[in-house]
Design a protein around this motif. Sequence first.
Motif, PDB file in Angstrom:
ATOM      1  N   CYS A  53       0.338  29.676  -2.084  1.00  0.00           N
ATOM      2  CA  CYS A  53       0.842  28.316  -1.909  1.00  0.00           C
ATOM      3  C   CYS A  53       2.349  28.320  -1.697  1.00  0.00           C
ATOM      4  N   ASP A  54       2.826  27.226  -1.133  1.00  0.00           N
ATOM      5  CA  ASP A  54       4.258  26.935  -1.051  1.00  0.00           C
ATOM      6  C   ASP A  54       4.535  25.762  -1.980  1.00  0.00           C
ATOM      7  N   VAL A  55       5.563  25.892  -2.810  1.00  0.00           N
ATOM      8  CA  VAL A  55       5.920  24.849  -3.774  1.00  0.00           C
ATOM      9  C   VAL A  55       7.231  24.222  -3.315  1.00  0.00           C
ATOM     10  N   ILE A  56       7.207  22.916  -3.054  1.00  0.00           N
ATOM     11  CA  ILE A  56       8.340  22.226  -2.445  1.00  0.00           C
ATOM     12  C   ILE A  56       8.819  21.118  -3.379  1.00  0.00           C
ATOM     13  N   ALA A  57      10.133  21.060  -3.592  1.00  0.00           N
ATOM     14  CA  ALA A  57      10.708  20.016  -4.445  1.00  0.00           C
ATOM     15  C   ALA A  57      12.000  19.505  -3.825  1.00  0.00           C
ATOM     16  N   PHE A  58      12.351  18.275  -4.192  1.00  0.00           N
ATOM     17  CA  PHE A  58      13.522  17.607  -3.632  1.00  0.00           C
ATOM     18  C   PHE A  58      14.448  17.149  -4.757  1.00  0.00           C
ATOM     19  N   ALA A  59      15.731  17.120  -4.448  1.00  0.00           N
ATOM     20  CA  ALA A  59      16.729  16.429  -5.264  1.00  0.00           C
ATOM     21  C   ALA A  59      17.538  15.588  -4.289  1.00  0.00           C
ATOM     22  N   GLU A  60      17.716  14.323  -4.574  1.00  0.00           N
ATOM     23  CA  GLU A  60      18.302  13.451  -3.571  1.00  0.00           C
ATOM     24  C   GLU A  60      19.196  12.392  -4.188  1.00  0.00           C
ATOM     25  N   ASP A  61      20.095  11.879  -3.357  1.00  0.00           N
ATOM     26  CA  ASP A  61      20.851  10.684  -3.682  1.00  0.00           C
ATOM     27  C   ASP A  61      20.760   9.764  -2.474  1.00  0.00           C
ATOM     28  N   ALA A  62      21.626   8.756  -2.405  1.00  0.00           N
ATOM     29  CA  ALA A  62      21.507   7.776  -1.336  1.00  0.00           C
ATOM     30  C   ALA A  62      21.847   8.345   0.033  1.00  0.00           C
ATOM     31  N   PHE A  76       9.637  16.738   6.267  1.00  0.00           N
ATOM     32  CA  PHE A  76       9.984  18.136   6.019  1.00  0.00           C
ATOM     33  C   PHE A  76       8.820  19.058   6.364  1.00  0.00           C
ATOM     34  N   LEU A  77       7.598  18.669   5.992  1.00  0.00           N
ATOM     35  CA  LEU A  77       6.439  19.504   6.304  1.00  0.00           C
ATOM     36  C   LEU A  77       6.251  19.647   7.809  1.00  0.00           C
ATOM     37  N   LEU A  78       6.489  18.575   8.536  1.00  0.00           N
ATOM     38  CA  LEU A  78       6.377  18.660   9.984  1.00  0.00           C
ATOM     39  C   LEU A  78       7.427  19.597  10.570  1.00  0.00           C
ATOM     40  N   GLN A  79       8.629  19.481  10.050  1.00  0.00           N
ATOM     41  CA  GLN A  79       9.704  20.330  10.562  1.00  0.00           C
ATOM     42  C   GLN A  79       9.509  21.780  10.171  1.00  0.00           C
ATOM     43  N   MET A  80       9.080  22.007   8.935  1.00  0.00           N
ATOM     44  CA  MET A  80       8.968  23.373   8.426  1.00  0.00           C
ATOM     45  C   MET A  80       7.802  24.128   9.067  1.00  0.00           C
ATOM     46  N   TYR A  81       6.669  23.455   9.201  1.00  0.00           N
ATOM     47  CA  TYR A  81       5.475  24.141   9.686  1.00  0.00           C
ATOM     48  C   TYR A  81       5.153  23.830  11.148  1.00  0.00           C
ATOM     49  N   GLY A  82       5.926  22.929  11.777  1.00  0.00           N
ATOM     50  CA  GLY A  82       5.599  22.514  13.136  1.00  0.00           C
ATOM     51  C   GLY A  82       5.556  23.658  14.121  1.00  0.00           C
ATOM     52  N   ASP A  83       6.492  24.585  14.019  1.00  0.00           N
ATOM     53  CA  ASP A  83       6.561  25.719  14.951  1.00  0.00           C
ATOM     54  C   ASP A  83       6.318  27.052  14.247  1.00  0.00           C
ATOM     55  N   ALA A  84       5.801  26.993  13.025  1.00  0.00           N
ATOM     56  CA  ALA A  84       5.604  28.231  12.266  1.00  0.00           C
ATOM     57  C   ALA A  84       4.406  29.010  12.791  1.00  0.00           C
ATOM     58  N   ALA A  85       4.456  30.328  12.632  1.00  0.00           N
ATOM     59  CA  ALA A  85       3.328  31.168  13.009  1.00  0.00           C
ATOM     60  C   ALA A  85       2.138  30.875  12.095  1.00  0.00           C
ATOM     61  N   PRO A  86       0.910  30.994  12.567  1.00  0.00           N
ATOM     62  CA  PRO A  86      -0.262  30.673  11.742  1.00  0.00           C
ATOM     63  C   PRO A  86      -0.281  31.409  10.408  1.00  0.00           C
ATOM     64  N   GLU A  87       0.152  32.689  10.414  1.00  0.00           N
ATOM     65  CA  GLU A  87       0.116  33.462   9.161  1.00  0.00           C
ATOM     66  C   GLU A  87       1.159  33.000   8.156  1.00  0.00           C
ATOM     67  N   ALA A  88       2.128  32.194   8.600  1.00  0.00           N
ATOM     68  CA  ALA A  88       3.166  31.712   7.682  1.00  0.00           C
ATOM     69  C   ALA A  88       2.705  30.508   6.873  1.00  0.00           C
ATOM     70  N   LEU A  89       1.611  29.871   7.286  1.00  0.00           N
ATOM     71  CA  LEU A  89       1.121  28.694   6.562  1.00  0.00           C
ATOM     72  C   LEU A  89       0.268  29.126   5.373  1.00  0.00           C
ATOM     73  N   PRO A  90       0.465  28.523   4.222  1.00  0.00           N
ATOM     74  CA  PRO A  90      -0.313  28.886   3.035  1.00  0.00           C
ATOM     75  C   PRO A  90      -1.613  28.082   2.967  1.00  0.00           C
ATOM     76  N   ARG A  91      -2.461  28.447   2.012  1.00  0.00           N
ATOM     77  CA  ARG A  91      -3.697  27.687   1.805  1.00  0.00           C
ATOM     78  C   ARG A  91      -3.407  26.341   1.140  1.00  0.00           C
ATOM     79  N   GLU A  92      -2.300  26.286   0.377  1.00  0.00           N
ATOM     80  CA  GLU A  92      -2.027  25.080  -0.406  1.00  0.00           C
ATOM     81  C   GLU A  92      -0.532  24.799  -0.385  1.00  0.00           C
ATOM     82  N   VAL A  93      -0.166  23.526  -0.280  1.00  0.00           N
ATOM     83  CA  VAL A  93       1.224  23.094  -0.329  1.00  0.00           C
ATOM     84  C   VAL A  93       1.353  22.120  -1.494  1.00  0.00           C
TER      85      VAL A  93
END
Length: 658
Positions: A269-278, A316-333
Amino acid sequence: MANAGVSRASGTPRGPASYRPAPGSIPESPGVYRFRDEHGRVIYVGKAKNLRQRLNSYFADFAGLHPRTQTMLTTATGVDWTVVNTEVEALQLEYSWIKEYDPRFNVKYRDDKSYPYLAVTMGEEFPRVMVMRGAKQKGTRYFGPYSHAWAIRETVDLLLRVFPVRTCSPGVFRRSARIGRPCLLGDIGKCSAPCVGRVTPEEHRAIAEDFCDFMSGSTARFIKRLEREMFEAAAVEEFERAARLRDDVQALRRALEKQAVVLGDGTDCDVIAFAEDALEAAVQVFYVRDGRIRGRRGWVVDKIEEVGTAELVERFLLQMYGDAAPEALPREVLVPAEPPDRAALADLLSERRGARVEIRVPRRGDKKTLLETVARNAEEALAQHKLRRAGDLTARSRALEEIAEALDLDQAPLRIECYDVSHTQGSDVVASMVVFEDGLPRKSEYRRFSIRGLAGQGDVASIHEVITRRFRRYLEERSSVGELSADGAAAPVGEPIDPETGKPRKFAYPPNLVVVDGGPAQAAAARRALDELGVTDVAVCGLAKRLEEVWLPGDDQPVILPRASEGLYLLQRVRDEAHRFAITYHRAKRSKNLTESALDGIVGLGPARKQALLRHFGSVKRLRAATADQIREVPGIGPATAEAIVAALAKSSKGDET
């Protein structure tokens, strides 16, 4: 060491020419010089082998100086110097003065590092394993980042026994090919030596691909293959080969031990987290393969438009995985918030991967714990990004210029003070004052205020009181400062330093700009307080949280700064720091008041023992959770008093719940 002269502006026209020392008045000796502003504050300290030559360079060609030096010279209204005997003394005095005065225009070094990656240059004919930092290169596989380069080298040293990939530089590779003899690693079996033709380019690439597969998480098949070969070698009595294979298996296992196990075996899996302000958001991704963290990456993005966490996740998911190679995608996000169209996004990623991809928000267990860890890393990444951005001289200068232009100020606000009010439904009202100089926080001059007698009257009245108290102190301290010394040999008497403590007076320096947390009402209250005191040379604005609007006193419409502007970023950072400082003080005061009120009426428990309890446990929450035996550990608390404290806190907790 001997003192020398001082040059001061006479009050007419502002600029370097107004305080330039008279010709021939500067000695040619080694020394240290100080530039001061109109309030007598030291803003720059420097040393010179030849004081005359060095100081004249400031005044000879103003247009040819660095923009920061030009700003320093126009801010200053005088310069003085001290003659010393040697350059060593000059260095010592300069260091001492910089430490003492903390001048705003002196360079401040801040730690900054880029984390190293393990890289495999698959784009080359003979792929190479190496440690790399900085920008990523096309055709190279990256693993990491690691906290230290030596951690990568230890891992590589273990894996080269099994995967003898080239690690040498192009120069070493060409030299070995020219002389027909491999390097030391080739002789000891930690390189397959493609430079001298021991393996073909295709065979060497296959070794590099196996190395990458192992680093990507496909570890079990290599260990099983080596174990099988080891048993086969032992069966035919090839014991030396079996021993070498045994050592290879142990090397792979040791390399695996260096990578943290965070989830169960087989978890991909890939574990994704955000920290944000305005205005910005930081993203951190942990790559987990076969239950182990194989790498980590981070991004920071400007929030050009108003978006929430769910929308950030989707984009972010669209940008990160949009052009990624098939083997770079995990089973779970694993993500912190479900994207608006989760099912469609999961289908899109599944189609790209060629197998099912699930997008989930973990609610409990190890996955939720790991997501919280990644979120803490995102918060740290955002804080580090802000620190780097604040340390960028060009960005800070542009921010101050943008603020001056937007608010129609005569000059850039080199000193900004921001005020915020914090309370709980009108009680325990406190306020904070934070100071930014040259776009950087000056924490030694932060102040906090406890506001009494205004409970329930709102933030506007509190802002008026705080501004009144702060600038009344400024006027009082300014009136107690004497005039400058008439003889040029001595330091100015008018320097706003407390003669008893030798430290700067608390409110001796006025700001160029006062920022209040709030809208037009708060800004008008601050302006009214300044007008009542006769302070007319300090600008005021309010910064409203919801739309990040800047309000000027008396204006019907806000000033709108572009969302990506450095000026708005700085104002927001100042406001957020004031809010943080106010909240910290408010929580401490509220905790103290809650504890003391809950403990009122207990026989034998006076103010001193209440303070001792709070110091010992650190917070009212920990005190409520303590047992009578733990409370008895506090000096002065006996068994009966400890039982009474437990009963009183339990009673107050039930009252809070109802």
